[in-house]
Design a protein around this motif. Structure first.
Motif, PDB file in Angstrom:
ATOM      1  N   PHE A  83     -29.334  -1.654  12.542  1.00  0.00           N
ATOM      2  CA  PHE A  83     -28.058  -1.127  13.013  1.00  0.00           C
ATOM      3  C   PHE A  83     -28.173  -0.372  14.338  1.00  0.00           C
ATOM      4  O   PHE A  83     -27.163  -0.082  14.970  1.00  0.00           O
ATOM      5  CB  PHE A  83     -27.419  -0.256  11.931  1.00  0.00           C
ATOM      6  CG  PHE A  83     -26.871  -1.071  10.798  1.00  0.00           C
ATOM      7  CD1 PHE A  83     -25.592  -1.614  10.865  1.00  0.00           C
ATOM      8  CD2 PHE A  83     -27.634  -1.322   9.672  1.00  0.00           C
ATOM      9  CE1 PHE A  83     -25.086  -2.384   9.829  1.00  0.00           C
ATOM     10  CE2 PHE A  83     -27.134  -2.089   8.625  1.00  0.00           C
ATOM     11  CZ  PHE A  83     -25.853  -2.629   8.706  1.00  0.00           C
ATOM     12  N   ASP A  84     -29.395  -0.066  14.793  1.00  0.00           N
ATOM     13  CA  ASP A  84     -29.578   0.552  16.106  1.00  0.00           C
ATOM     14  C   ASP A  84     -29.879  -0.481  17.189  1.00  0.00           C
ATOM     15  O   ASP A  84     -30.152  -0.126  18.330  1.00  0.00           O
ATOM     16  CB  ASP A  84     -30.691   1.601  16.063  1.00  0.00           C
ATOM     17  CG  ASP A  84     -32.043   0.994  15.699  1.00  0.00           C
ATOM     18  OD1 ASP A  84     -32.114  -0.220  15.406  1.00  0.00           O
ATOM     19  OD2 ASP A  84     -33.043   1.753  15.703  1.00  0.00           O
ATOM     20  N   GLY A  85     -29.845  -1.766  16.823  1.00  0.00           N
ATOM     21  CA  GLY A  85     -30.121  -2.824  17.777  1.00  0.00           C
ATOM     22  C   GLY A  85     -31.559  -3.279  17.810  1.00  0.00           C
ATOM     23  O   GLY A  85     -31.894  -4.242  18.512  1.00  0.00           O
ATOM     24  N   THR A  86     -32.446  -2.619  17.070  1.00  0.00           N
ATOM     25  CA  THR A  86     -33.846  -3.042  17.004  1.00  0.00           C
ATOM     26  C   THR A  86     -33.957  -4.404  16.331  1.00  0.00           C
ATOM     27  O   THR A  86     -33.366  -4.634  15.275  1.00  0.00           O
ATOM     28  CB  THR A  86     -34.687  -2.027  16.220  1.00  0.00           C
ATOM     29  OG1 THR A  86     -34.600  -0.750  16.856  1.00  0.00           O
ATOM     30  CG2 THR A  86     -36.154  -2.454  16.151  1.00  0.00           C
ATOM     31  N   MET A  87     -34.714  -5.290  16.942  1.00  0.00           N
ATOM     32  CA  MET A  87     -34.950  -6.631  16.399  1.00  0.00           C
ATOM     33  C   MET A  87     -36.317  -6.672  15.723  1.00  0.00           C
ATOM     34  O   MET A  87     -37.294  -6.138  16.257  1.00  0.00           O
ATOM     35  CB  MET A  87     -34.889  -7.661  17.511  1.00  0.00           C
ATOM     36  CG  MET A  87     -33.587  -7.663  18.287  1.00  0.00           C
ATOM     37  SD  MET A  87     -32.247  -8.495  17.424  1.00  0.00           S
ATOM     38  CE  MET A  87     -32.734 -10.211  17.649  1.00  0.00           C
ATOM     39  N   GLU A  88     -36.375  -7.309  14.587  1.00  0.00           N
ATOM     40  CA  GLU A  88     -37.632  -7.372  13.837  1.00  0.00           C
ATOM     41  C   GLU A  88     -37.866  -8.776  13.312  1.00  0.00           C
ATOM     42  O   GLU A  88     -36.965  -9.419  12.783  1.00  0.00           O
ATOM     43  CB  GLU A  88     -37.602  -6.393  12.670  1.00  0.00           C
ATOM     44  CG  GLU A  88     -38.898  -6.365  11.879  1.00  0.00           C
ATOM     45  CD  GLU A  88     -38.889  -5.333  10.768  1.00  0.00           C
ATOM     46  OE1 GLU A  88     -39.903  -5.218  10.054  1.00  0.00           O
ATOM     47  OE2 GLU A  88     -37.855  -4.637  10.607  1.00  0.00           O
ATOM     48  N   LEU A  89     -39.079  -9.245  13.488  1.00  0.00           N
ATOM     49  CA  LEU A  89     -39.507 -10.522  12.930  1.00  0.00           C
ATOM     50  C   LEU A  89     -40.213 -10.239  11.613  1.00  0.00           C
ATOM     51  O   LEU A  89     -41.221  -9.539  11.572  1.00  0.00           O
ATOM     52  CB  LEU A  89     -40.447 -11.236  13.896  1.00  0.00           C
ATOM     53  CG  LEU A  89     -41.128 -12.511  13.412  1.00  0.00           C
ATOM     54  CD1 LEU A  89     -40.103 -13.566  13.018  1.00  0.00           C
ATOM     55  CD2 LEU A  89     -42.061 -13.056  14.481  1.00  0.00           C
TER      56      LEU A  89
END
Length: 265
Positions: free
Chosen positions: A231-237
């Motif tokens: 929700f803070d825009g952090t992208m995670e694989l």
């Protein structure tokens, strides 16, 4: 239940025996998204044309996605090459939008182009098989050199390295992936975006390519990978367990794969 702003899944290849539909179904039960992108090749029409294979868990994945759409999840289906027949049906159907591509606005303001990736591919893949061979086969193949060359000597042939041949072929695969990533990034520049996200080559990644962030969702045939936006825009694989008896998200999972060059961006 784990909540994410956005999720991206590609290359499930429902309709094939290699699809890990059961593991994906478990993940979908344990994760919730405001928006979920299906980045192509959800259903493998090429395989279904050769012969019908459609077990219950493949049907369950489709039903789970339809239920999510009815309950308010925005589902955006980006058409791939194995399900390209859907390109005749671009448009919105309830909570599901079928599109050629999309531009996603992240929570932190970044813009991402979403495509399947086959548009930039000049070679029809089999990348999953080659990646699997690369992971487990090199040591075994080198040990096979002696047996192979014993047979070649019996037929009067010179020494030939099976392992060297396979290594050379894998270098070609690595070169293809690099060229593919560069082509995708060049294509994305016309859309005035900060990054590009695709699937297609079954090789999950988050990395910088020529100043643009490149994301690849991997697949649900051998990798079990998904990209999520917090929700803070952090992208995670994320790499999920493919064993169907293992919970996809719990106190000990999901597994953050250490094999990827960048896991969080």
């Amino acid at each position: 239940m784990k909540h994410f702003r956005t999720g991206w899944i590609s290359d499930v290849h429902l309709g094939t025996r290699g699809s890990k539909a059961g593991a994906l179904l478990q993940f979908l039960k344990d994760a919730e998204f405001e928006t979920l992108y299906l980045v192509g090749d959800l259903i493998d029409i090429w395989a279904l044309r050769r012969g019908i294979y459609w077990p219950q868990d493949h049907n369950d994945v489709v039903q789970k996605l339809l239920r999510r759409a009815r309950k308010g999840t925005e589902i955006i289906y980006i058409v791939g090459n194995h399900d390209e027949f859907l390109s005749r049906f671009y448009g919105s159907y309830g909570g599901i939008s079928i599109q050629k591509n999309a531009v996603h606005l992240c929570a932190d303001g970044r813009r991402l182009l979403i495509i399947h990736g086959h548009e930039l591919d000049t070679v029809v893949q089999n990348m999953g098989w080659l990646a699997h061979l690369g992971d487990i086969g090199y040591t075994f193949l080198m040990r096979c050199n002696g047996l192979v060359n014993f047979g070649r000597r019996l037929f009067g042939k010179d020494y030939w390295s099976l392992s060297a041949y396979v290594k050379a072929e894998v270098k070609n695969v690595v070169s293809f992936i690099g060229h593919f990533e560069e082509a995708v990034v060049r294509y994305a520049r016309d859309f005035d975006v900060d990054g590009v996200l695709c699937g297609h080559i079954h090789t999950a990644a988050i990395r910088e390519v020529q100043g643009t962030t490149y994301y690849n969702t991997g697949d649900w045939v051998e990798s079990g990978t998904v990209i999520v936006e917090h929700f803070d825009g952090t992208m995670e694989l994320m790499k999920l367990p493919l064993e169907e008896e293992t919970p996809a998200i719990s106190g000990k999972t999901p597994v953050r794969s250490e094999d990827f060059e960048v896991a969080i961006h």
